[in-house]
Design an enzyme around this catalytic site. Structure first.
Site, short mmCIF file in Angstrom:
data_model
loop_
_atom_site.label_atom_id
_atom_site.label_comp_id
_atom_site.label_asym_id
_atom_site.label_seq_id
_atom_site.Cartn_x
_atom_site.Cartn_y
_atom_site.Cartn_z
N HIS A 1 0.84 -1.20 0.00
CA HIS A 1 0.00 0.00 0.00
C HIS A 1 0.88 1.26 0.00
O HIS A 1 0.69 2.17 -0.80
CB HIS A 1 -0.91 0.00 1.24
N GLU A 2 1.88 1.26 0.91
CA GLU A 2 2.74 2.44 1.02
C GLU A 2 3.55 2.66 -0.25
O GLU A 2 3.66 3.77 -0.75
CB GLU A 2 3.67 2.30 2.23
N HIS B 1 1.72 4.27 -3.06
CA HIS B 1 1.63 5.74 -2.97
C HIS B 1 2.79 6.37 -3.74
O HIS B 1 2.61 7.39 -4.41
CB HIS B 1 1.66 6.21 -1.52
N TYR C 1 -4.04 14.34 -2.75
CA TYR C 1 -4.42 13.53 -1.59
C TYR C 1 -5.54 14.19 -0.77
O TYR C 1 -5.41 14.44 0.44
CB TYR C 1 -3.19 13.27 -0.71
N GLU D 1 -6.03 6.48 -2.49
CA GLU D 1 -6.11 5.49 -1.43
C GLU D 1 -6.55 4.11 -1.95
O GLU D 1 -5.97 3.08 -1.61
CB GLU D 1 -7.06 5.95 -0.32
N ASP E 1 -10.18 13.50 7.63
CA ASP E 1 -9.41 12.53 6.83
C ASP E 1 -9.15 13.04 5.42
O ASP E 1 -9.33 12.33 4.43
CB ASP E 1 -10.18 11.19 6.79
N HIS F 1 -9.61 7.87 3.25
CA HIS F 1 -9.64 6.47 3.70
C HIS F 1 -11.07 5.98 3.89
O HIS F 1 -11.28 4.84 4.30
CB HIS F 1 -8.87 6.32 5.02
#
Ligand SMILES: O=C(O)[C@H](CCc1ccccc1)CC1(C(=O)N[C@@H](Cc2c[nH]c3ccccc23)C(=O)O)CCCC1
Ligand SMILES: [Ca+2]
Ligand SMILES: [Ca+2]
Ligand SMILES: [Zn+2]
Length: 317
Positions: A143-144, A147, A158, A167, A227, A232
């Protein structure tokens, strides 16, 4: 420093054994993998927030202490994710030019999160109740890193809908990486590091985003400011779309014919790298995915029809 690439062994966050590339020098063994791109580097944050910290050094090339575990998984799963993008999508690291993959573990004190800083990954240890060390979950590491891929391609802003798509792309490739390595794969996110005392739950579910209170239809999107405008939260719409596109199903009365994980990966990768832009919203996400699937399979293909069905099923036109 001079040295040689060797293979180290160790224990991961879940107590599992694994091997990985290390660098043997006169000082000892560094968590540096010189076999992938311009290298994979794993650092010790020493429970501070100064990054990157110190390059991880071990005396005997065996990484079996409890303090070692987060580093073992950050290093190993970064290599696996590198391999996924290289072998499946022919992408050489996140910049497609072999960019170094840098991770810091033991970031902060009982830090209950992870992240991509814009130039490296950071992983908290968690507080041991809500989370365990974040690098312990392959889908989180992927996931990271996704990005980073997104930042170098679509560069989706974002916040709000573009942020939700950002996301969702990270959850999608986190999950596809998990399936690629058959690493207890599922359509859940962070199940390996979420609430260690409660088995079976997860940070998010792509199969049913409502389990985490996230929307599974565009009509239920969050429009507040928390958020970063629900990045998310509204990721649930894209996540449900991808789940349906891969597996098929009927959602709010709309039938989707699944195309399988591999084709979802190809369609989403082309969508992300060729068509999405920083300000793309969900409607543009649909149009982009239709174009990508058309490029790959033809305008009258079953795959294009399935993409349209999947977006319609989550109320995106
Ligand atoms: O990469 C990301 O999207 C998340 C990091 C987001 C972030 C962005 C900017 C500055 C700091 C943090 C990290 C992850 C995430 O989804 N975090 C969520 C959920 C979450 C994790 N720990 C939390 C603690 C409290 C509340 C929510 C959370 C979030 O930050 O919302 C991704 C996979 C698992 C952790
Ligand atoms: Ca050791
Ligand atoms: Ca998972
Ligand atoms: Zn994210």
């Amino acid at each position: 420093i001079s040295g040689t690439v060797v293979t180290g062994s160790g224990t991961g966050v879940l107590g599992d054994s694994k091997t990985f590339k290390t660098f043997s020098t006169a000082d000892g063994y560094y968590l540096f993998d010189g076999t992938r791109g311009n290298g994979i580097y794993t650092y010790d944050g020493r429970n501070q927030t100064r990054i990157p910290g110190s390059l991880w050094l071990d005396a005997d090339n065996r990484f079996n202490t409890s303090y070692d575990r987060a580093a073992v998984d950050a290093h190993t799963y970064a290599a696996w994710t590198y391999d996924y993008f290289r072998n499946v999508h022919n992408r050489n690291s996140y910049d497609n030019a072999g960019a170094e993959l840098v991770s810091t573990v033991h970031y902060g004190r009982s830090y209950n999160n992870a992240g991509w800083t814009g130039s490296q990954m950071v992983y908290g240890d968690g507080d041991g109740y809500n989370f365990r060390a974040f690098s312990g979950s392959l889908d989180v590491v992927a996931h990271e890193l996704t990005h980073a891929v997104t930042d170098f391609t679509a560069d989706l802003i974002y916040q709000n809908e573009s942020g939700a798509i950002n996301e969702s792309m990270s959850d999608i490739f986190g999950t596809l990486t998990e399936y690629h390595f058959n690493n207890n794969p599922d359509w859940l996110m962070g199940e390996d590091i979420y609430t260690p005392g409660t088995p079976g739950d997860a940070l998010r579910s792509m199969a049913d985003p409502t389990l985490a209170g996230d929307p599974d239809h565009y009509s239920k999107r969050y429009t507040g400011t928390q958020d970063n405008g629900g990045v998310h939260i509204n990721s649930g719409i894209g996540n449900k779309m991808a789940y349906l596109l891969a597996n098929g199903g009927t959602h709010y009365g709309v039938k989707v014919n699944g195309v399988g994980n591999d084709k979802v990966g190809k369609i989403m990768y082309r969508t992300l790298t060729q068509y999405l832009t920083p300000t793309s919203n969900y409607s543009h996400f649909r149009a982009s995915a239709v174009r990508a699937a058309t490029d790959l399979y033809g305008s009258s293909s079953a795959e294009v029809a399935s993409v349209k069905q999947a977006f319609s099923a989550v109320g995106v036109y």
